[in-house]
Enzyme design. Structure first.
Site, PDB file in Angstrom:
ATOM      1  N   GLY A  70       0.816  -1.216   0.000  1.00 55.66           N
ATOM      2  CA  GLY A  70       0.000   0.000   0.000  1.00 55.66           C
ATOM      3  C   GLY A  70       0.841   1.253   0.000  1.00 55.66           C
ATOM      4  O   GLY A  70       1.935   1.292  -0.565  1.00 55.66           O
ATOM      5  N   GLY A  71       0.327   2.298   0.647  1.00 60.19           N
ATOM      6  CA  GLY A  71       1.029   3.574   0.687  1.00 60.19           C
ATOM      7  C   GLY A  71       0.702   4.470  -0.488  1.00 60.19           C
ATOM      8  O   GLY A  71       1.409   5.450  -0.731  1.00 60.19           O
ATOM      9  N   THR A 115       4.559  -0.540  -4.775  1.00 59.60           N
ATOM     10  CA  THR A 115       4.620   0.895  -5.077  1.00 59.60           C
ATOM     11  C   THR A 115       5.592   1.615  -4.154  1.00 59.60           C
ATOM     12  O   THR A 115       6.392   2.434  -4.585  1.00 59.60           O
ATOM     13  CB  THR A 115       3.229   1.539  -4.878  1.00 59.60           C
ATOM     14  OG1 THR A 115       2.260   0.758  -5.533  1.00 59.60           O
ATOM     15  CG2 THR A 115       3.211   2.951  -5.403  1.00 59.60           C
ATOM     16  N   TYR A 159       8.557  -1.897  -7.446  1.00 62.57           N
ATOM     17  CA  TYR A 159       7.932  -1.436  -8.689  1.00 62.57           C
ATOM     18  C   TYR A 159       8.932  -0.803  -9.663  1.00 62.57           C
ATOM     19  O   TYR A 159       8.711  -0.777 -10.856  1.00 62.57           O
ATOM     20  CB  TYR A 159       6.879  -0.371  -8.365  1.00 62.57           C
ATOM     21  CG  TYR A 159       5.456  -0.872  -8.228  1.00 62.57           C
ATOM     22  CD1 TYR A 159       5.168  -2.206  -7.959  1.00 62.57           C
ATOM     23  CD2 TYR A 159       4.394   0.014  -8.364  1.00 62.57           C
ATOM     24  CE1 TYR A 159       3.854  -2.632  -7.826  1.00 62.57           C
ATOM     25  CE2 TYR A 159       3.077  -0.405  -8.237  1.00 62.57           C
ATOM     26  CZ  TYR A 159       2.814  -1.732  -7.963  1.00 62.57           C
ATOM     27  OH  TYR A 159       1.518  -2.139  -7.843  1.00 62.57           O
ATOM     28  N   ARG A 185       1.896   3.909 -11.787  1.00 63.86           N
ATOM     29  CA  ARG A 185       2.785   3.887 -10.617  1.00 63.86           C
ATOM     30  C   ARG A 185       4.171   3.343 -10.969  1.00 63.86           C
ATOM     31  O   ARG A 185       5.043   3.291 -10.113  1.00 63.86           O
ATOM     32  CB  ARG A 185       2.164   3.010  -9.519  1.00 63.86           C
ATOM     33  CG  ARG A 185       0.905   3.594  -8.916  1.00 63.86           C
ATOM     34  CD  ARG A 185       0.171   2.543  -8.100  1.00 63.86           C
ATOM     35  NE  ARG A 185      -0.464   1.540  -8.957  1.00 63.86           N
ATOM     36  CZ  ARG A 185      -1.084   0.446  -8.510  1.00 63.86           C
ATOM     37  NH1 ARG A 185      -1.117   0.201  -7.217  1.00 63.86           N
ATOM     38  NH2 ARG A 185      -1.652  -0.399  -9.353  1.00 63.86           N
ATOM     39  N   HIS A 194       4.758  -6.917 -12.129  1.00 63.88           N
ATOM     40  CA  HIS A 194       3.425  -6.368 -11.876  1.00 63.88           C
ATOM     41  C   HIS A 194       2.905  -5.776 -13.182  1.00 63.88           C
ATOM     42  O   HIS A 194       3.549  -4.901 -13.768  1.00 63.88           O
ATOM     43  CB  HIS A 194       3.512  -5.283 -10.791  1.00 63.88           C
ATOM     44  CG  HIS A 194       2.342  -4.348 -10.751  1.00 63.88           C
ATOM     45  ND1 HIS A 194       1.365  -4.432  -9.786  1.00 63.88           N
ATOM     46  CD2 HIS A 194       1.987  -3.301 -11.564  1.00 63.88           C
ATOM     47  CE1 HIS A 194       0.457  -3.467 -10.000  1.00 63.88           C
ATOM     48  NE2 HIS A 194       0.814  -2.782 -11.072  1.00 63.88           N
ATOM     49  N   HIS A 218      -0.948 -10.582 -11.933  1.00 67.23           N
ATOM     50  CA  HIS A 218      -2.220  -9.833 -12.026  1.00 67.23           C
ATOM     51  C   HIS A 218      -2.840  -9.968 -13.421  1.00 67.23           C
ATOM     52  O   HIS A 218      -3.593  -9.088 -13.842  1.00 67.23           O
ATOM     53  CB  HIS A 218      -2.046  -8.333 -11.722  1.00 67.23           C
ATOM     54  CG  HIS A 218      -1.242  -7.996 -10.506  1.00 67.23           C
ATOM     55  ND1 HIS A 218      -1.350  -8.687  -9.319  1.00 67.23           N
ATOM     56  CD2 HIS A 218      -0.325  -7.011 -10.284  1.00 67.23           C
ATOM     57  CE1 HIS A 218      -0.520  -8.141  -8.424  1.00 67.23           C
ATOM     58  NE2 HIS A 218       0.114  -7.140  -8.986  1.00 67.23           N
ATOM     59  N   ARG A 256      -6.567  -9.204 -14.282  1.00 65.79           N
ATOM     60  CA  ARG A 256      -7.182  -7.945 -13.863  1.00 65.79           C
ATOM     61  C   ARG A 256      -7.979  -7.281 -14.986  1.00 65.79           C
ATOM     62  O   ARG A 256      -8.828  -6.421 -14.718  1.00 65.79           O
ATOM     63  CB  ARG A 256      -6.123  -6.992 -13.320  1.00 65.79           C
ATOM     64  CG  ARG A 256      -5.216  -6.389 -14.372  1.00 65.79           C
ATOM     65  CD  ARG A 256      -4.120  -5.532 -13.752  1.00 65.79           C
ATOM     66  NE  ARG A 256      -4.658  -4.519 -12.866  1.00 65.79           N
ATOM     67  CZ  ARG A 256      -3.949  -3.985 -11.836  1.00 65.79           C
ATOM     68  NH1 ARG A 256      -2.717  -4.373 -11.605  1.00 65.79           N
ATOM     69  NH2 ARG A 256      -4.498  -3.070 -11.090  1.00 65.79           N
ATOM     70  N   ASP A 299      -1.495 -11.719  -3.408  1.00 69.59           N
ATOM     71  CA  ASP A 299      -1.249 -10.280  -3.237  1.00 69.59           C
ATOM     72  C   ASP A 299      -1.583  -9.858  -1.803  1.00 69.59           C
ATOM     73  O   ASP A 299      -1.939  -8.700  -1.549  1.00 69.59           O
ATOM     74  CB  ASP A 299      -2.040  -9.450  -4.252  1.00 69.59           C
ATOM     75  CG  ASP A 299      -1.339  -8.134  -4.602  1.00 69.59           C
ATOM     76  OD1 ASP A 299      -0.241  -7.873  -4.078  1.00 69.59           O
ATOM     77  OD2 ASP A 299      -1.905  -7.359  -5.386  1.00 69.59           O
TER      78      ASP A 299
HETATM   79 ZN   LIG Z   1       1.268  -5.769  -8.022  1.00 66.02          ZN
END
Ligand SMILES: [Zn+2]
Length: 393
Positions: free
Chosen positions: A67-68, A98, A129, A162, A194, A223, A226, A282
Site C-alpha cells: 500500500g502507501g 509501489t 515497482y 505507478r 506487476h 495480475h 485484472r 497479493d
Molecule cells: Zn502488483
C-alpha cells in the site's frame, strides 16, 4: 515422528488412500499398506479418508505490508504468521510494490526471516515497482547471489501509472541480471512483473522475448486476470513459454476482470500449457481504484485467505481437485525452483493441508508442525493475540 493414516492423497495427482510417515520436517515414507512403525513410537493421526494436499505456495505477498498509495497512513501493516497458515499457505514469497522507498530490501529481508523463525517457508524478491530497483548489495544480481532468502526480482511494474515507465533496455538488463543470478545459484532467477491496468498490457514483455536471447521463463507477469483483454494476452505468453500468475482478488460482477477461479478454468480450457499458470494472493497489498488523474478513490487490502477461497470455489463448482491444484502448488514450486515443495512424495518437505468436508482448510502442517488442527489455529506469530484472529475456515 508422526504417522498420518488413511489420507486421500492428491500429490497433486490423485493417489487414493495412503499412509505417511513424517519426521525431521520431511515426508519420510508414503505407502498404500500400513507398515509396522510401532518401534518409532510415532504420534498417530487418522485422517479417515480426508483429502490431503500439498501446502499452498503463495508466490506474491506483501509480507511487510504494502500500500502507501494515498499518504503515509495508507501503508498496510505487516501480515502476521496465522494469516498465511490459516489459508493453507505453507510457503510465501514476499515482494515490495509501489512503496519501495519507506520499505526497502532490508525491511523485506527482515520480515521474511521473521516468518521463517516462526516456522513458515519464506523467500523474497529484491527490487520493487521501480527501476533502478531498490537493493541491499547495490544491484539485483548480487542480492540474489549473496542473500539466502532472495530468489528473484520484483514486482517490477509495467503498464501502470505507478511504474517508472521502464524502457525495453531497462527491462532486458534487469531480466538478464535475474537470469544469470539464477544460473549461478540455482535459485528462481525470475523477473516477477506487476502488470497494471494500462492498455500496453504485456507489449514490453513480448518485445523483450522478440529481441533478446533470454528464455521465456525469466519473465513472470502477475495480475494477468485484472483485465479480460490482458488475460487473453497472457494465454499467448504462456504458449510462448512464460509462467503467468493470476491474483486471487475479489471481483465485482461488472468488473472487466476474471476472478481467479473463473480465470483458472478458462486457462485450463484454452489448451495453454497447464503447468504455466499459478495463482497468488497479493496478501497485504493494496487493491486500489484510481480516478483518471491517478488519485486513489478506493482501497482494499489483499488477503492470503483469498487463495483458500479460490480453491474452495473451484471445488464447489465441481472442478476436479487434481486439475486445479498445480496452480497453487507444483507449478509455483517449479517456477520458483523450490524443489522440495509443492508435492506429496518421499523426501519432500512435510508441508501439508487437510481439506474439510466444506472444501475449506481443516488442518495445516508446515515442516512437520501442525499450525492448524481441526480448524483451530494452534501456532501464532509473536505479536498476534489469539483472540484477535477469529476462527479459521
Ligand atoms: Zn502488483
Amino acid at each position: 515422528m508422526q504417522l498420518l493414516l488413511n489420507a486421500h492423497v492428491f500429490a497433486p495427482q490423485d493417489l487414493g488412500i495412503r499412509h505417511l510417515l513424517i519426521g525431521a520436517g520431511r515426508i519420510l515414507w508414503t505407502g498404500e499398506r500400513k507398515a509396522d512403525f510401532s518401534l518409532l513410537n510415532a504420534n498417530i493421526v487418522d485422517l479417515e479418508g480426508r483429502r490431503l494436499i500439498p501446502g499452498l505456495i503463495d508466490g506474491h505477498a506483501h509480507v511487510t505490508g504494502g500500500g502507501g498509495e494515498s499518504g503515509f497512513a495508507s501503508r498496510v501493516p505487516p501480515l502476521p504468521l496465522s494469516r498465511f497458515t490459516a489459508a493453507g499457505v505453507t510457503t510465501v514469497v514476499g515482494v515490495l510494490g509501489t512503496d519501495d522507498t519507506t520499505r526497502d530490501t532490508r525491511a523485506l529481508l527482515a520480515q521474511t526471516r521473521a516468518l521463517r523463525d516462526e516456522g513458515l517457508g519464506a523467500w523474497c524478491h529484491t527490487g520493487g515497482y521501480h527501476v533502478p530497483p531498490v537493493t541491499l548489495m547495490g544491484n539485483v544480481r548480487d542480492d540474489i547471489v549473496h542473500l539466502d532468502p532472495v530468489i528473484g526480482v520484483g514486482e517490477l511494474a509495467l503498464s501502470d501509472h505507478r511504474s517508472s515507465q521502464p524502457t525495453l533496455d531497462e527491462l532486458l538488463r534487469t531480466a538478464s541480471d535475474a537470469h544469470v543470478a539464477g544460473m549461478i545459484t540455482g535459485k528462481a532467477g525470475i523477473l516477477h512483473l506487476h502488470i497494471g491496468d494500462g492498455e500496453r498490457g504485456l507489449d514490453l514483455v513480448r518485445r523483450a522475448l522478440d529481441v533478446s536471447e533470454l528464455p521465456p521463463r525469466v519473465f513472470n507477469p502477475t495480475h494477468v486476470n485484472r483485465r479480460k483483454a490482458l488475460f487473453e494476452e497472457a494465454l499467448d505468453l504462456a504458449r510462448r513459454g512464460c509462467t503467468v500468475d493470476m491474483t486471487a482478488f475479489p471481483v465485482a460482477a461488472d468488473d472487466d476482470a476474471w476472478p481467479a477461479d473463473v480465470g483458472l478454468q478458462k486457462y485450463l480450457e484454452s489448451g495453454a500449457p497447464a503447468d504455466r499458470i499459478t495463482i497468488s494472493s497479493d496478501g497485504g497489498g493494496c487493491l486500489p481504484q484510481f480516478n483518471d488523474q491517478g488519485e486513489l478513490v478506493h482501497m482494499d487490502v489483499g488477503r492470503p485467505a483469498c487463495l483458500a477461497e479460490t480453491l474452495r470455489d473451484l471445488l464447489l463448482r465441481g472442478v476436479p481437485l487434481a486439475s486445479v491444484l498445480p496452480a497453487f502448488t507444483t507449478n509455483v514450486a517449479r517456477i520458483l525452483r523450490l524443489h522440495d515443495k509443492g508435492g506429496i512424495r518421499r523426501g519432500a518437505a512435510a508441508d501439508l493441508v487437510v481439506l474439510g468436508s466444506d472444501n475449506g482448510i481443516r488442518d495445516v502442517m508446515v515442516a512437520g508442525t501442525w499450525h492448524v488442527r481441526n480448524g483451530r489455529q494452534r501456532v501464532f506469530g509473536r505479536f498476534e493475540h489469539p483472540s484477535e484472529t477469529g476462527p479459521v475456515s
